[in-house]
Design a protein around this motif. Structure first.
Motif, mmCIF file in Angstrom:
data_model
loop_
_atom_site.group_PDB
_atom_site.id
_atom_site.type_symbol
_atom_site.label_atom_id
_atom_site.label_comp_id
_atom_site.label_asym_id
_atom_site.label_seq_id
_atom_site.Cartn_x
_atom_site.Cartn_y
_atom_site.Cartn_z
ATOM 1 N N THR A 16 0.795 -1.236 0.000
ATOM 2 C CA THR A 16 0.000 0.000 0.000
ATOM 3 C C THR A 16 0.824 1.281 0.000
ATOM 4 O O THR A 16 0.291 2.361 -0.233
ATOM 5 C CB THR A 16 -0.955 0.039 1.219
ATOM 6 O OG1 THR A 16 -0.171 -0.048 2.418
ATOM 7 C CG2 THR A 16 -1.963 -1.085 1.165
ATOM 8 N N ALA A 70 -4.976 -7.085 6.117
ATOM 9 C CA ALA A 70 -4.581 -8.198 7.004
ATOM 10 C C ALA A 70 -3.317 -7.808 7.746
ATOM 11 O O ALA A 70 -2.420 -7.177 7.163
ATOM 12 C CB ALA A 70 -4.323 -9.466 6.197
ATOM 13 N N GLY A 100 7.293 -5.127 6.106
ATOM 14 C CA GLY A 100 8.342 -5.154 7.125
ATOM 15 C C GLY A 100 8.270 -3.931 8.013
ATOM 16 O O GLY A 100 7.543 -2.973 7.730
ATOM 17 N N SER A 154 17.381 -6.411 2.793
ATOM 18 C CA SER A 154 17.981 -5.076 2.921
ATOM 19 C C SER A 154 19.496 -5.216 2.877
ATOM 20 O O SER A 154 20.038 -6.232 3.348
ATOM 21 C CB SER A 154 17.584 -4.449 4.264
ATOM 22 O OG SER A 154 18.349 -3.279 4.497
ATOM 23 N N LYS A 173 16.545 -9.380 8.808
ATOM 24 C CA LYS A 173 16.793 -9.276 7.362
ATOM 25 C C LYS A 173 17.847 -10.295 6.925
ATOM 26 O O LYS A 173 17.752 -10.873 5.836
ATOM 27 C CB LYS A 173 17.220 -7.851 6.994
ATOM 28 C CG LYS A 173 16.097 -6.837 7.116
ATOM 29 C CD LYS A 173 14.983 -7.136 6.119
ATOM 30 C CE LYS A 173 13.797 -6.205 6.265
ATOM 31 N NZ LYS A 173 12.695 -6.498 5.341
ATOM 32 N N GLY A 200 19.081 -0.426 -0.841
ATOM 33 C CA GLY A 200 19.818 0.515 -0.007
ATOM 34 C C GLY A 200 18.802 1.430 0.657
ATOM 35 O O GLY A 200 17.729 0.973 1.052
ATOM 36 N N MET A 206 9.048 4.349 6.474
ATOM 37 C CA MET A 206 9.941 3.634 7.392
ATOM 38 C C MET A 206 11.336 4.249 7.450
ATOM 39 O O MET A 206 11.931 4.375 8.520
ATOM 40 C CB MET A 206 10.087 2.166 6.957
ATOM 41 C CG MET A 206 11.022 1.386 7.855
ATOM 42 S SD MET A 206 11.557 -0.164 7.134
ATOM 43 C CE MET A 206 10.057 -1.083 7.222
HETATM 44 N N1 LIG Z 1 12.907 2.131 2.584
HETATM 45 C C1 LIG Z 1 14.112 1.625 2.646
HETATM 46 O O1 LIG Z 1 15.127 2.353 2.592
HETATM 47 C C2 LIG Z 1 14.307 0.140 2.774
HETATM 48 C C3 LIG Z 1 15.604 -0.354 2.658
HETATM 49 C C4 LIG Z 1 15.819 -1.719 2.736
HETATM 50 C C5 LIG Z 1 14.747 -2.581 2.916
HETATM 51 N N2 LIG Z 1 13.488 -2.070 3.042
HETATM 52 C C6 LIG Z 1 12.401 -3.044 3.231
HETATM 53 O O2 LIG Z 1 11.375 -2.818 2.289
HETATM 54 C C7 LIG Z 1 10.121 -3.216 2.830
HETATM 55 C C8 LIG Z 1 9.146 -2.060 2.701
HETATM 56 O O3 LIG Z 1 9.653 -0.971 3.485
HETATM 57 P P1 LIG Z 1 9.211 0.532 3.245
HETATM 58 O O4 LIG Z 1 10.414 1.351 3.452
HETATM 59 O O5 LIG Z 1 8.432 0.646 1.993
HETATM 60 O O6 LIG Z 1 8.278 0.712 4.547
HETATM 61 P P2 LIG Z 1 6.873 1.425 4.771
HETATM 62 O O7 LIG Z 1 6.756 2.640 3.953
HETATM 63 O O8 LIG Z 1 6.730 1.523 6.237
HETATM 64 O O9 LIG Z 1 5.822 0.337 4.193
HETATM 65 C C9 LIG Z 1 5.586 -0.859 4.883
HETATM 66 C C10 LIG Z 1 4.369 -1.536 4.286
HETATM 67 O O10 LIG Z 1 4.123 -2.745 5.025
HETATM 68 C C11 LIG Z 1 2.798 -2.695 5.598
HETATM 69 N N3 LIG Z 1 2.828 -3.383 6.883
HETATM 70 C C12 LIG Z 1 3.483 -3.011 8.012
HETATM 71 N N4 LIG Z 1 3.247 -3.878 9.001
HETATM 72 C C13 LIG Z 1 2.436 -4.845 8.479
HETATM 73 C C14 LIG Z 1 1.814 -6.008 9.005
HETATM 74 N N5 LIG Z 1 1.992 -6.376 10.290
HETATM 75 N N6 LIG Z 1 1.034 -6.752 8.192
HETATM 76 C C15 LIG Z 1 0.827 -6.381 6.907
HETATM 77 N N7 LIG Z 1 1.375 -5.295 6.349
HETATM 78 C C16 LIG Z 1 2.163 -4.532 7.129
HETATM 79 C C17 LIG Z 1 2.478 -1.200 5.695
HETATM 80 O O11 LIG Z 1 1.095 -0.902 5.711
HETATM 81 P P3 LIG Z 1 0.203 -0.801 7.077
HETATM 82 O O12 LIG Z 1 0.875 0.178 7.971
HETATM 83 O O13 LIG Z 1 -1.161 -0.379 6.610
HETATM 84 O O14 LIG Z 1 0.182 -2.180 7.649
HETATM 85 C C18 LIG Z 1 3.109 -0.707 4.397
HETATM 86 O O15 LIG Z 1 2.266 -1.009 3.300
HETATM 87 C C19 LIG Z 1 10.395 -3.623 4.285
HETATM 88 O O16 LIG Z 1 10.528 -5.020 4.377
HETATM 89 C C20 LIG Z 1 11.728 -2.941 4.596
HETATM 90 O O17 LIG Z 1 12.425 -3.585 5.594
HETATM 91 C C21 LIG Z 1 13.240 -0.742 2.982
#
Ligand SMILES: NC(=O)c1ccc[n+]([C@@H]2O[C@H](COP(=O)([O-])OP(=O)(O)OC[C@H]3O[C@@H](n4cnc5c(N)ncnc54)[C@H](OP(=O)(O)O)[C@@H]3O)[C@@H](O)[C@H]2O)c1
Length: 268
Positions: A16, A70, A100, A154, A173, A200, A206
């Motif tokens: 989302t 969910a 995550g 990550s 991770k 990265g 997040m």
């Molecule tokens: N952004 C970065 O720099 C970065 C770097 C490396 C890896 N990552 C990885 O990429 C993935 C996405 O991160 P993001 O940065 O896009 O984070 P984000 O903007 O916080 O998005 C997280 C998504 O996961 C959903 N979510 C969170 N808790 C959940 C749960 N218990 N059940 C179902 N859905 C859940 C959130 O929606 P709701 O709040 O509505 O549940 C949201 O859609 C993660 O695994 C993160 O570790 C991100």
């Protein structure tokens, strides 16, 4: 060479916002037939569904977008999500296990409950999503075009100089990437490829807190001199899910401009 996911069915967890939404957009823009997204908040699901439907229309594509709220960290809700998907399709080609969360605090203040919460979503729920969707993935699998599982890990899974105390995040991770390599071997005979993307730093809800704390550190130490952008992630995902990536299995694909080789933690 034209990469696409023509006529395929995909599930993107945490689809989302942030990186999960980029993944969903990449699929919608490149031929997906049906896409399932999920996150905890019903309103976020509805908004993302509308956004993806508008994007499909803008690109002249016919895409079915299904958004099902969910909490994947809760076993019954994850099971219910899978059941809702099963009611609508008899197979899926692609699972992106992306949902995550993170938490950072010094060791003295970092309680076990916080570690459990992060590990439960970033590792246990990734395992559970894969377990739940494997039967549907297997039904779509073929030698010529294996089904795909992509785990959103990550580059931080490789880091060992964590100064912001994200102990659970780093460990979870690393565990998720390990699961990817382990399953890549086990699932290959069943014609399911399993790969991990190691992003990265990308500005998202997040990551924005850390990016703010780091100031210019993250861009100055990045060999390419910038943070990640949506198109960087979309290109990597589309490649891993394309027919052409048939023989790519069990990789940890860093999408970071080389940042993992020069992690900035020691600099700030
Ligand atoms: N952004 C970065 O720099 C970065 C770097 C490396 C890896 N990552 C990885 O990429 C993935 C996405 O991160 P993001 O940065 O896009 O984070 P984000 O903007 O916080 O998005 C997280 C998504 O996961 C959903 N979510 C969170 N808790 C959940 C749960 N218990 N059940 C179902 N859905 C859940 C959130 O929606 P709701 O709040 O509505 O549940 C949201 O859609 C993660 O695994 C993160 O570790 C991100």
């Amino acid at each position: 060479m034209q990469l696409n996911v023509d006529n395929k069915v995909a599930v993107v967890t945490g689809g989302t916002r942030g990186l999960g939404l980029y993944c969903a957009e990449a699929f919608v823009e490149n031929g997906i037939k049906t896409i399932f997204i999920t996150s905890r908040k019903a309103k976020a699901c509805e908004e993302a569904k509308k956004h993806l439907e508008d994007l499909a229309k803008k690109n002249g594509k016919s895409v079915e977008v299904v958004a099902i709220p969910a909490d994947l960290a809760v076993e019954e809700q994850a099971q219910n999500f899978a059941k809702e998907v099963e009611k609508r399709v008899d197979k899926i080609d692609i699972l992106v296990a992306n949902a995550g969360a993170t938490w950072g605090a010094p060791l003295e203040d970092h309680n076990v409950a916080a570690i459990k919460k992060v590990v439960n979503l970033n590792f246990v729920a990734v395992y559970h999503s894969i377990q739940l969707f494997t039967p549907l993935l297997e039904k779509a699998a073929s030698v010529g075009d294996p089904s795909r599982i992509v785990i959103m890990s990550s580059i931080i899974s490789l880091a060992t100089n964590d100064i912001v105390g994200t102990y659970g995040y780093l460990g979870s991770k690393a565990a998720a990437s390990h699961l990817g390599r382990n399953l890549a071997v086990q699932f290959a005979p069943r014609h399911i490829n399993v790969n991990s993307i190691l992003p990265g730093f990308f500005p998202t809800k997040m990551a924005n807190g850390l990016i703010e704390v780091a100031g210019k550190g993250l861009t100055e130490t990045n060999p390419r001199g910038r943070l990640g952008e949506s198109e960087d992630l979309k290109a990597a995902l589309l490649f891993l899910c394309s027919k052409q990536a048939n023989y790519i299995n069990g990789v940890d694909l860093s999408v970071d401009g080389g940042a993992r080789l020069n992690l900035p933690a020691a600099h700030f």
